[in-house]
Scaffold this motif. Structure first.
Motif: not given
Length: 430
Positions: A262-267
């Motif tokens: 998910s986007g929240e884990y995009c670094h």
């Protein structure tokens, strides 16, 4: 340059070591963190450390001599107890079941995994792997400099083909930006002895590590920090023969089908991060995320000024995206808590803030004007129109509205301008 896994334990609220400009975070030399390495160390009874190539939050990378094969290699040493996620991805990409002919050339731009092993030291057990060497990343060589036209096109073509190959194998890279885009060294580098490398590029630059309290260093911290060697050359000095792309750092790569993220884990750093990661953090990312980041990378390869600021805070970058691209989806705009700092109730930019130019003007000012001033060749109006058409298709706010990588490959700019120079690059290397 990350290796996925448990991050090194957080350091204390104050640094224990005196800061060294250009070195990795010395606070990560602690249990669960970096492995202490010194010039001359031999890893795995095989790899003699010659110099440092770089570092990231999850690893250090070293120039080493393979004493079995008598060649130079890059050795990546992960933080302790991190999972070998990156090597799993590289193994899968290096042994494809099938490859569409249209993207087969992209396999040449994927790092070749040569060896895997572990080293155990005072900070734990560290996963390591070796790959072929690269000259430098594109951020290093292009800072305040510009590539010749044919080189910029060939680099863009190699990068697009690399991403196309990755997507064809069911993976998303997840972290495309210039620091992760390398160029290959000439094959002749392998023939250089350690002495010749030092003669041409200088001996390792080291700085003694000291404790802020004046005490002695513990055994899990190296006595000296090694500053990275620079093997690159200036962007304007590149020829087609130099334009051999190597897309690196697969620590953020994933398969949307078998291991969705998910986007929240995009670094991905904010200037290159797809907006859905911010505005739909619980939604799964997929191939369009790479398309957005790929567009920002191509823009930087072509010009000197990034399409969005590489130094601004997240909300300011979002405002720049609206300035350049036009309105974002209304649901995102309504949910954006920081919008009132940049836009009034009617959606107009607030007075007094810097408003970024719309895309056409941004390309004229941040790409073409710099190229004319630098004397490295300018894009004519027809090519500019084709580039801008491609950028608009790749930089759509909604991921489902963006071009696919196959559509990027079939775009007018790729077919008529990029691939001819990319083909000439191959001929120059024969």
């Amino acid at each position: 340059m990350a290796i996925s896994g448990s991050e090194a334990p957080a350091s204390k609220s104050y640094p224990q070591h005196n800061w060294i400009d250009g070195a990795e975070s010395l606070e990560k030399y602690r249990p669960g963190g970096y492995h202490p390495i010194t010039i001359g160390d031999i890893l795995h009874d095989r790899y003699r450390i010659i110099d440092k190539l770089g570092f990231g939050g999850y690893s250090t990378v070293w120039l080493a001599r393979d004493t079995h094969q008598e060649r130079s290699v890059a050795v990546k040493v992960g933080i302790a107890n991190s999972l070998p996620h990156e090597t799993q991805i590289l193994r899968a990409l290096s042994a494809p079941a099938s490859v569409p002919s249209s993207v087969r050339a992209g396999l040449d731009s994927i790092p070749v995994l040569l060896d895997e092993f572990e080293v155990t030291g005072p900070n734990g057990t560290h996963p390591c792997y070796t790959t072929t060497l690269a000259r430098c990343n594109l951020r290093e060589v292009s800072f305040s400099r510009l590539f010749p036209l044919d080189v910029a096109r060939a680099l863009s073509g190699g990068l697009v083909l690399a991403v196309a190959y990755i997507h064809s194998q069911g993976y998303v890279h997840g972290d495309i930006h210039l620091r992760n885009i390398l160029v290959k060294l000439p094959a002749s580098f392998d023939g250089l002895s350690t002495e010749k490398i030092y003669e041409q590029y200088g001996k390792p630059e080291t700085v003694s590590i000291t404790q802020r309290n004046g005490g002695s260093l513990p055994p899990n911290v190296p006595s000296k920090a090694v500053l990275p060697i620079y093997l690159g050359k200036k962007a304007e000095e590149f020829t087609l023969q130099d334009a051999q792309v190597l897309l690196s750092d697969f620590g953020e790569a994933f398969s949307p089908d078998s291991s969705p993220r998910s986007g929240e884990y995009c670094h991905t750093p904010a200037p290159y991060c797809p907006p859905e990661a911010l505005f739909e953090p619980e939604a799964p990312l997929s191939y369009p995320a790479d398309i957005w980041s790929l567009a920002t990378a191509i823009w930087e390869i072509l010009g000197m000024k990034a399409i969005f600021s590489t130094e601004a805070p997240e909300d300011e970058i979002t405002a720049q995206q609206v300035d350049v691209l036009g309105p974002m989806p209304q649901a995102w705009y309504s949910a954006w808590e920081g919008r009132s700092y940049f836009f009034d109730e009617d959606g107009r930019p607030r007075k007094g803030r810097e408003v970024w130019p719309v895309m056409d003007l941004a390309f004229e000012q941040g790409v073409r004007e710099y190229r004319r001033q630098g004397g490295v060749g300018d894009f004519d109006d027809a090519e500019t129109a084709a580039i801008l058409e491609l950028m608009r298709g790749m930089l759509k706010f909604r991921p489902e509205d963006r071009l696919t990588i196959d559509e990027v490959l079939q775009s007018e700019w790729m077919v008529n301008w990029v691939m001819p120079d990319y083909a000439r690059r191959w001929q120059a290397c024969i």
